[in-house]
Design an enzyme around this catalytic site. Structure first.
Site, mmCIF file in Angstrom:
data_model
loop_
_atom_site.group_PDB
_atom_site.id
_atom_site.type_symbol
_atom_site.label_atom_id
_atom_site.label_comp_id
_atom_site.label_asym_id
_atom_site.label_seq_id
_atom_site.Cartn_x
_atom_site.Cartn_y
_atom_site.Cartn_z
ATOM 1 N N ASP A 142 0.817 -1.213 0.000
ATOM 2 C CA ASP A 142 0.000 0.000 0.000
ATOM 3 C C ASP A 142 0.859 1.276 0.000
ATOM 4 O O ASP A 142 2.056 1.226 0.264
ATOM 5 C CB ASP A 142 -0.917 -0.024 1.228
ATOM 6 C CG ASP A 142 -2.176 0.816 1.041
ATOM 7 O OD1 ASP A 142 -2.391 1.331 -0.068
ATOM 8 O OD2 ASP A 142 -2.960 0.925 2.006
ATOM 9 N N GLU B 173 2.731 7.238 -2.131
ATOM 10 C CA GLU B 173 2.535 8.590 -2.697
ATOM 11 C C GLU B 173 2.640 9.704 -1.659
ATOM 12 O O GLU B 173 2.388 10.862 -1.970
ATOM 13 C CB GLU B 173 1.182 8.676 -3.413
ATOM 14 C CG GLU B 173 -0.043 8.432 -2.543
ATOM 15 C CD GLU B 173 -0.269 6.969 -2.205
ATOM 16 O OE1 GLU B 173 -0.350 6.163 -3.125
ATOM 17 O OE2 GLU B 173 -0.331 6.660 -1.001
ATOM 18 N N ASP C 174 -8.528 3.233 -3.980
ATOM 19 C CA ASP C 174 -9.741 3.337 -3.160
ATOM 20 C C ASP C 174 -10.871 4.069 -3.852
ATOM 21 O O ASP C 174 -11.047 5.268 -3.643
ATOM 22 C CB ASP C 174 -9.414 4.066 -1.853
ATOM 23 C CG ASP C 174 -8.235 3.436 -1.113
ATOM 24 O OD1 ASP C 174 -7.924 2.259 -1.397
ATOM 25 O OD2 ASP C 174 -7.621 4.124 -0.279
#
Lengths: 663, 663
Positions: free
Chosen positions: A388, A391, A455
């Site tokens: 995950d 960024e 997401d």
């Protein structure tokens, strides 16, 4: 690539296509100076420039393959451009320059695709796209209530261009592609009718140009340039990866799910590390190792699953929580990114603080690969995980190798992917263990075997719902990311927005025709419908896994094609129908390999789907066997359970596809 | 103003204050080229620039009072700057230049005010302010629900810098002021600590600088530069102007309102021209003459009112509706602004279309002055009117005198004011008949006798409610607009947002301490509380008109002071307390003349008001007579009916102010 002098200046062509034309009156290169202001709030960035100078380089002197550019004759040279192979190699001849612009020749009716993984617009023409890795936002549409609420609550609404995975590369319908060799902030501006403008907050090292007679060949070239993924692991074809984060109970639920006929390839428990209760809800405990409290005897459970041909997947990200064991270890070894004052840079993730392992420090990266992913995940028995984030690197931190964080920010996702890939390779499990990432940038292709779309909101919204996943797969697929998938049912449930059975089923119908089927409980499992929360949903889901498994032979061939040629599994219609311009703008349908056309129902309460069938082939509707000539728009019945899917009349897999009617 | 050469370049000072410093390394002048994109939607503008060049003019050659600037030595000169009196006179020496930037020396702790009529921020430091006349927006705060809904409904939400009346003029706490002589789009950027940057989409004719030893003298200088207003008409002091648009019934309601003790100076019926039913509600019929259907025997009614010392006011704007009588007349005389194809440019105002009378055609302007305002309004018996709009000139139209509409847009409000002023002057009623405007730009001061703050929302919101009116009065007041007022109770009621009795009363309390008290029924009279809609509100309003009338001798002195010296009636605290820096940022209190300090309660459900009392004076609370030393923050009881108002202990008007306790 060819440089030629013209009456008024020079021109650069690639395979006969003029991409640059320069004259004193209309220069194509610009340099200048600016001061940026970049601030981060939970992965959302405010980026502004205070421009001091933008200088058109009107005067060019050509010496062989080198162009020396200045503002005017007799002025000091500011930029050197040398043609080397397929690249323009750039040199700033003036140290004050920190801004660069390039204008490329554009045709009025030209289409442009790429820009990394784009969620709102597949054809980039007519808009400007800043390229900076960030959270994509919740809602991503300033006219929607959810976007407004997310903005008001935490500047988290986002906009059409926000993406975890930007990449300064585009593919033009003029059969060429362009890549900017930089990690600096950049922006692609396709608003003008007569030129494309590239802006970079640095002088990029090189600008690469690629051309080919066909889109397919162009994509092959790009994928070999950026690196190809290994084939999908064989175990993936066994069915869906079931995402549960219910502690030990996850195993019981999996058993019931299998009893209802769901074909399962893996069990994915992101809470394998334990959880942390917060006001936002239950979060994961960011200390990357099995949590025996939440999963007693996990190692044994995994072994049992494996014996039944089911693989176990976990979760990891590049941060370590302050109150975890691994944090102390990394702190002792001085592996963390520092703040301006030289202390460990702690990032607030909402009620807990984390350090960022500094991947520019080879020892730190190796430690994360070996001690965390290698020893605590792979050796423990994991066959995959969500890798995950990536960024969130702030721009005001200090890095071990001295790189300016503003240049490291976009590089971070690729460094993160490399840490994961090295761990997998160290155990000889490349192509067998699989991790999936949302963040990316140039080079992610070489290391990350599988993208995941991040997401989405749990809805049918135009800019943050189901349909955005198609755009994401198609845009990233053109740039060498062959394998893409998404959370079945979406992830983000906020402000009372919750999953409907219809959404979950429509998403599963689409996922059956993608490389990987994976469910996710979402950010608020208890407020949202789960695949095992409704008998109708579960039996529908079971059938979709059967369809996925039935298609395994076809998917396997696509996987091999991806590895050999770099063609994505999910493809824009134009890739195999380039003579048919009507396919160029399509972003709500895709080819699943060359032979299958998928038109997901991406809006609520629809029993029919309108779509355009590409010319040059006849298309057979999988459920009725009805044949349609390409080159026309049709409307087809698509009730729940019968997604609008067609196959080419001339496919070699006809028997397989006909067999779908019996599944 | 003084030009001196320095070691590295030159510097310009005014009264010893260095405002410009130039060196090759840090030039202060920049020129360049850009292509603007400006689109209008119902008075809201989307403005973007595609910048092609920004060239720092690093090389300066000085000859006497003239500076010739180029990019570098030996390069062609691009800009000429000549010091003439207090102005920098600018000449583009390169015809390609259409962008101009100037950086002025700034101190870290400097404050800056002005920019025309600003509604959100009085101190402009730390932000960028585009200066383009437009609708201010509904809500003007992207974090509020109303702004979101207005944006979603029609891009009508606005932002902090949107205003009907921008002006490229600022006043610095360094005791100097700067004015840019242009009608082009411009922007003031005060975000940097070390410089202010001015951007203009043209090379401005001149940049004027003003300095004075005190703020008061600086304001006097500015007001004489931009023109002063005549004194308030004597009849204004009789009480409030009651805004009713209820047809003939307006007169009956006025009678009842007067019977309840409200002191009345005028009756304002904007529906005197008749109404037009639309989905939005009842709109006015934009054909500027008395409507005998809606107001039978209006002329006679007006005469009767006048005999009782009450004046009648109407409404007019620069447009003529397609289905009106005057439209035909203007069309026949070719008085309308044209579109690109040479046809009459019709603007959609929501279910009806209007032509714009072309004020660049002297005949058209004269016709509007004489035939409409002169003959149909003044001669009919009107003593005043709202001269609405002025900010809607689209940029894609053709004007009679050939001016580029992008340059005419900001000029339009001033042209509109002149049309009104000429009509009033033609009847010898300057200073007696009064019109009020919301739109403005440089020069409005000379023609418009009274500003009105436009359409606030009917609430206490920070960026579109009661408090914004104070900021508007203070910012415009510094630039020579001595008389300002607002709609009591606000105007815009949308999305279920309606007036509360509290809002109406708080607004009236403030209005009693402004040049003019005027009520407005708002855009949805029937959904909103009116001053005569609640006995408590009406008696409170009556008392406020009594206070206003009681203060007439003081207000009259301020009116004369405004005419003689150009000092605004409503003044920022620092104007008379410049040694006290703590007053520099205050925008929710104001001085009503030198001797009265008003701290309106601008939030809901407050019985107290915190405020800072300027140093250098003792302040007497009008209701209790309690004395407070200046230089401290205090909290004072301010229940409804007892607004937080203080007077200077050393005022000459002590008896008058003490008398307020008996009103």
């Amino acid at each position: 690539m060819k440089l030629e002098t013209t009456q008024s200046g020079f021109a650069v062509s690639i395979c006969g296509r003029r991409v640059l034309t320069h004259s004193a009156a209309a220069p194509c290169f610009f340099v200048g100076q600016g001061n940026d202001g970049i601030t981060m709030h939970r992965g959302h960035f405010e980026i502004e420039d205070r421009l001091a100078e933008r200088c058109p380089l009107a005067h060019a002197e050509i010496d062989g393959e080198t162009i020396v550019l200045a503002a005017a004759k007799g002025h000091p040279p500011r930029l050197g451009v040398t043609l080397e192979g397929n690249a323009l190699v750039l040199r700033a001849l003036d140290p004050s320059v920190n801004r660069f612009w390039l204008r490329l020749v554009a045709d009025r009716d030209e289409n442009v695709w790429g820009g990394g993984e784009q969620f709102s617009y597949f054809d980039l023409r007519g808009r400007r796209f800043p390229l900076w890795s960030s959270e994509p936002g919740v809602g991503r549409d300033k006219t929607t209530e959810i976007t407004f609420k997310a903005d008001a609550a935490g500047q988290a609404g986002g906009d059409y261009y926000h993406t975890y995975y930007p990449q300064p590369t585009y593919v033009s319908s003029a059969r060429y592609a362009l890549h900017v060799g930089t990690f600096a902030f950049s922006a692609f501006d396709f608003r003008d009718n007569s030129f494309h403008e590239i802006e970079v907050w640095a002088v990029p090292e090189r600008i690469e140009l690629f051309a080919a007679p066909s889109f397919v060949e162009l994509v092959e070239i790009l994928s070999s340039r950026f690196g190809r993924q290994p084939p999908l692991p064989e175990w993936i074809y066994n069915g869906a990866i079931i995402g549960l984060k219910d502690g030990a109970n996850s195993f019981n639920r999996l058993t019931k799910i299998r009893e209802e006929g769901v074909k399962v390839a893996g069990l994915w428990c992101e809470d394998w590390v334990g959880i942390r209760p917060t006001a936002f809800g239950a979060r994961l405990f960011w200390d990357w190792q099995a949590n025996e409290m939440r999963y007693p005897g996990l190692r044994q459970h995994i072994a049992e699953l494996n014996s039944e041909g089911i693989h176990f997947l976990g979760y990891v990200n590049p941060y370590l929580c302050e109150d975890g064991v691994l944090f102390k270890e990394a702190e002792a070894a001085d592996y963390f990114v520092k703040d301006a004052s030289g202390r460990i840079a702690l990032i607030d993730f909402g009620e807990f603080l984390c350090g960022i392992v500094d991947f520019t420090n080879p020892d730190a990266a190796a430690w994360f690969s070996e001690e965390i992913i290698g020893a605590r995940m792979l050796d423990y028995g994991l066959s995959g995980w969500m890798a995950d984030f990536g960024e969130y690197l702030p721009v005001d931190v200090r890095l071990a190798n001295g790189t300016d964080a503003r240049l490291a920010h976009n590089h971070w996702p690729t460094l993160w992917a490399e840490v994961n890939a090295k761990a997998v390779a160290s155990r000889g499990r490349t192509g067998e263990a699989v991790f999936f990432m949302r963040a990316g940038f140039t080079g992610i292709q070489k290391s990350c075997p599988l993208l995941w779309a991040g997401d989405q909101s749990v809805d049918f919204s135009r800019h943050d719902g189901l349909v955005t996943v198609i755009c994401a797969a198609l845009s990233s697929g053109l740039l060498g990311n062959s394998f893409h998938h998404s959370d079945i049912g979406g992830y983000t449930s906020l402000f009372g927005n919750v999953r409907t059975p219809e959404l979950l089923m429509r998403w599963a119908e689409m996922a059956a025709f993608t490389p990987v089927m994976r469910s996710h409980e979402g950010n608020r499992p208890h407020d949202n419908l789960q695949i095992d929360g409704d008998p109708a949903v579960l039996s529908h889901f079971a059938r979709m896994t059967a369809i996925y498994v039935h298609l395994a032979p076809y998917l396997r061939s696509l996987s091999l094609e991806a590895t050999r040629r770099g063609l994505p599994v999910q493809r824009p219609l134009f890739l195999h129908h380039e003579e048919d311009r009507r396919t160029y703008g399509v972003q709500d349908c895709y080819l699943y390999g060359r032979d299958v056309l998928v038109a997901p129902v991406w809006q609520a309460s629809q029993d029919e789907r309108k779509l355009y069938l590409p010319a040059g082939a006849d298309w057979i509707h999988v459920w009725t066997g009805q044949s349609f000539a390409g080159g026309q728009e049709i409307s087809i019945e698509a009730p729940l359970g019968r997604p609008a899917v067609f196959y080419r009349a001339d496919t070699e897999f006809e028997t397989l596809f006909v067999g779908l009617r019996g599944v």
